[in-house]
Design a protein around this motif. Structure first.
Motif, PDB file in Angstrom:
ATOM      1  N   VAL A  51      92.092  50.667-127.668  1.00  0.00           N
ATOM      2  CA  VAL A  51      92.822  50.470-126.347  1.00  0.00           C
ATOM      3  C   VAL A  51      93.810  49.198-126.659  1.00  0.00           C
ATOM      4  N   ALA A  52      93.755  48.380-127.415  1.00  0.00           N
ATOM      5  CA  ALA A  52      94.691  47.316-127.990  1.00  0.00           C
ATOM      6  C   ALA A  52      95.737  47.980-128.646  1.00  0.00           C
ATOM      7  N   ILE A  53      95.646  48.946-129.410  1.00  0.00           N
ATOM      8  CA  ILE A  53      96.741  49.431-130.239  1.00  0.00           C
ATOM      9  C   ILE A  53      97.569  50.426-129.110  1.00  0.00           C
ATOM     10  N   LEU A  54      97.112  51.302-128.317  1.00  0.00           N
ATOM     11  CA  LEU A  54      97.760  52.478-127.427  1.00  0.00           C
ATOM     12  C   LEU A  54      98.332  51.497-126.005  1.00  0.00           C
ATOM     13  N   ARG A  55      97.548  50.193-126.095  1.00  0.00           N
ATOM     14  CA  ARG A  55      97.847  49.328-124.676  1.00  0.00           C
ATOM     15  C   ARG A  55      97.685  50.288-123.481  1.00  0.00           C
ATOM     16  N   VAL A  56      96.360  50.672-123.431  1.00  0.00           N
ATOM     17  CA  VAL A  56      95.882  51.283-122.211  1.00  0.00           C
ATOM     18  C   VAL A  56      94.532  50.718-121.748  1.00  0.00           C
ATOM     19  N   SER A  57      94.151  51.059-120.791  1.00  0.00           N
ATOM     20  CA  SER A  57      92.767  50.445-120.294  1.00  0.00           C
ATOM     21  C   SER A  57      91.641  51.424-120.796  1.00  0.00           C
ATOM     22  N   LYS A  58      90.338  50.995-120.716  1.00  0.00           N
ATOM     23  CA  LYS A  58      89.296  51.447-121.094  1.00  0.00           C
ATOM     24  C   LYS A  58      88.937  52.795-120.404  1.00  0.00           C
ATOM     25  N   ARG A  59      89.406  52.759-119.047  1.00  0.00           N
ATOM     26  CA  ARG A  59      89.222  53.983-118.285  1.00  0.00           C
ATOM     27  C   ARG A  59      90.266  54.999-118.698  1.00  0.00           C
ATOM     28  N   THR A  60      91.396  54.667-119.022  1.00  0.00           N
ATOM     29  CA  THR A  60      92.537  55.539-119.487  1.00  0.00           C
ATOM     30  C   THR A  60      91.861  56.160-120.879  1.00  0.00           C
ATOM     31  N   MET A  61      91.098  55.409-121.772  1.00  0.00           N
ATOM     32  CA  MET A  61      90.667  56.263-122.871  1.00  0.00           C
ATOM     33  C   MET A  61      89.423  56.958-122.510  1.00  0.00           C
ATOM     34  N   GLN A  62      88.764  56.616-121.573  1.00  0.00           N
ATOM     35  CA  GLN A  62      87.864  57.449-121.161  1.00  0.00           C
ATOM     36  C   GLN A  62      88.331  58.869-120.525  1.00  0.00           C
ATOM     37  N   ARG A  63      89.478  58.711-119.840  1.00  0.00           N
ATOM     38  CA  ARG A  63      90.183  59.752-119.374  1.00  0.00           C
ATOM     39  C   ARG A  63      90.745  60.901-120.465  1.00  0.00           C
ATOM     40  N   LEU A  64      91.451  60.149-121.530  1.00  0.00           N
ATOM     41  CA  LEU A  64      91.811  60.779-122.733  1.00  0.00           C
ATOM     42  C   LEU A  64      90.733  61.521-123.363  1.00  0.00           C
ATOM     43  N   ARG A  65      89.663  61.131-123.349  1.00  0.00           N
ATOM     44  CA  ARG A  65      88.310  61.720-124.031  1.00  0.00           C
ATOM     45  C   ARG A  65      87.828  63.026-123.107  1.00  0.00           C
ATOM     46  N   LEU A  83      92.366  56.340-137.214  1.00  0.00           N
ATOM     47  CA  LEU A  83      93.447  55.652-137.169  1.00  0.00           C
ATOM     48  C   LEU A  83      94.649  56.723-136.842  1.00  0.00           C
ATOM     49  N   ALA A  84      94.460  57.946-137.769  1.00  0.00           N
ATOM     50  CA  ALA A  84      95.474  58.845-137.630  1.00  0.00           C
ATOM     51  C   ALA A  84      95.620  59.465-136.250  1.00  0.00           C
ATOM     52  N   GLU A  85      94.511  59.713-135.630  1.00  0.00           N
ATOM     53  CA  GLU A  85      94.283  60.150-134.420  1.00  0.00           C
ATOM     54  C   GLU A  85      94.938  59.373-133.179  1.00  0.00           C
ATOM     55  N   VAL A  86      94.883  58.067-133.478  1.00  0.00           N
ATOM     56  CA  VAL A  86      95.370  56.995-132.443  1.00  0.00           C
ATOM     57  C   VAL A  86      96.908  57.131-132.743  1.00  0.00           C
ATOM     58  N   LYS A  87      97.374  57.123-133.996  1.00  0.00           N
ATOM     59  CA  LYS A  87      98.742  57.417-134.290  1.00  0.00           C
ATOM     60  C   LYS A  87      99.447  58.357-133.625  1.00  0.00           C
ATOM     61  N   ARG A  88      98.528  59.483-133.909  1.00  0.00           N
ATOM     62  CA  ARG A  88      99.138  60.820-133.233  1.00  0.00           C
ATOM     63  C   ARG A  88      99.498  60.548-131.694  1.00  0.00           C
ATOM     64  N   LEU A  89      98.314  59.970-131.052  1.00  0.00           N
ATOM     65  CA  LEU A  89      98.473  59.946-129.729  1.00  0.00           C
ATOM     66  C   LEU A  89      99.669  58.817-129.346  1.00  0.00           C
ATOM     67  N   LEU A  90      99.712  57.611-130.062  1.00  0.00           N
ATOM     68  CA  LEU A  90     100.861  56.865-129.932  1.00  0.00           C
ATOM     69  C   LEU A  90     102.227  57.546-130.065  1.00  0.00           C
ATOM     70  N   SER A  91     102.353  58.383-131.204  1.00  0.00           N
ATOM     71  CA  SER A  91     103.569  58.794-131.435  1.00  0.00           C
ATOM     72  C   SER A  91     104.027  59.764-130.356  1.00  0.00           C
ATOM     73  N   GLY A  92     103.183  60.318-129.503  1.00  0.00           N
ATOM     74  CA  GLY A  92     103.235  61.344-128.360  1.00  0.00           C
ATOM     75  C   GLY A  92     103.692  60.596-127.317  1.00  0.00           C
ATOM     76  N   ARG A  93     103.449  59.379-126.823  1.00  0.00           N
ATOM     77  CA  ARG A  93     103.742  58.532-125.874  1.00  0.00           C
ATOM     78  C   ARG A  93     105.415  57.777-125.993  1.00  0.00           C
ATOM     79  N   VAL A  94     105.991  58.142-126.893  1.00  0.00           N
ATOM     80  CA  VAL A  94     107.297  57.557-127.323  1.00  0.00           C
ATOM     81  C   VAL A  94     108.501  58.308-126.426  1.00  0.00           C
ATOM     82  N   VAL A  95     109.177  57.510-125.521  1.00  0.00           N
ATOM     83  CA  VAL A  95     110.032  57.806-124.614  1.00  0.00           C
ATOM     84  C   VAL A  95     111.523  57.775-125.125  1.00  0.00           C
ATOM     85  N   ARG A  96     112.446  58.671-125.110  1.00  0.00           N
ATOM     86  CA  ARG A  96     113.819  58.419-125.689  1.00  0.00           C
ATOM     87  C   ARG A  96     114.636  58.168-124.575  1.00  0.00           C
TER      88      ARG A  96
END
Length: 105
Positions: A51-65, A83-96
């Motif tokens: 949650v801290a790395i992705l900067r989302v709420s616990k509810r959002t993590m539940q929704r992602l699961r 950690l690889a899975e969190v990094k994958r999700l984090l890189s998918g949230r990048v907005v150019r």
């Protein structure tokens, strides 16, 4: 000064042991000085860390699961993520932002 006398064989064994200890300590020093980066597939993060790395709420993590957007493991009643899975999700949230400043796209 006190003089201690020992047999030559005992002295040789003592010197061999001291040499072995010296070699072992040197190997450990080399091992500790090499910085090894952990494998992201082997590092597990708990829900709070993810949650801290992705900067989302616990509810959002539940929704992602629930929506199967992130893989996880349940151990001890807690969700764990690699950690690889969190990094994958984090890189998918990048907005150019390819828009030029002060103008229209």
């Amino acid at each position: 000064m006190k003089v201690i006398v020992i047999e030559s064989e005992a002295y040789k064994r003592l010197v061999q042991k001291i040499d072995w200890i010296h070699t072992y300590v040197k190997k450990q020093e080399k091992k500790n000085t090499i910085i090894q980066e952990p494998d992201p597939l082997e590092v597990w993060l708990n829900d709070e860390d993810a949650v801290a790395i992705l900067r989302v709420s616990k509810r959002t993590m539940q929704r992602l699961r629930s929506n199967r957007k992130i893989t996880y493991s349940i151990r001890g009643g807690k969700a764990w993520y690699t950690l690889a899975e969190v990094k994958r999700l984090l890189s998918g949230r990048v907005v150019r932002n390819d828009k030029q400043e002060g103008g229209k796209p």
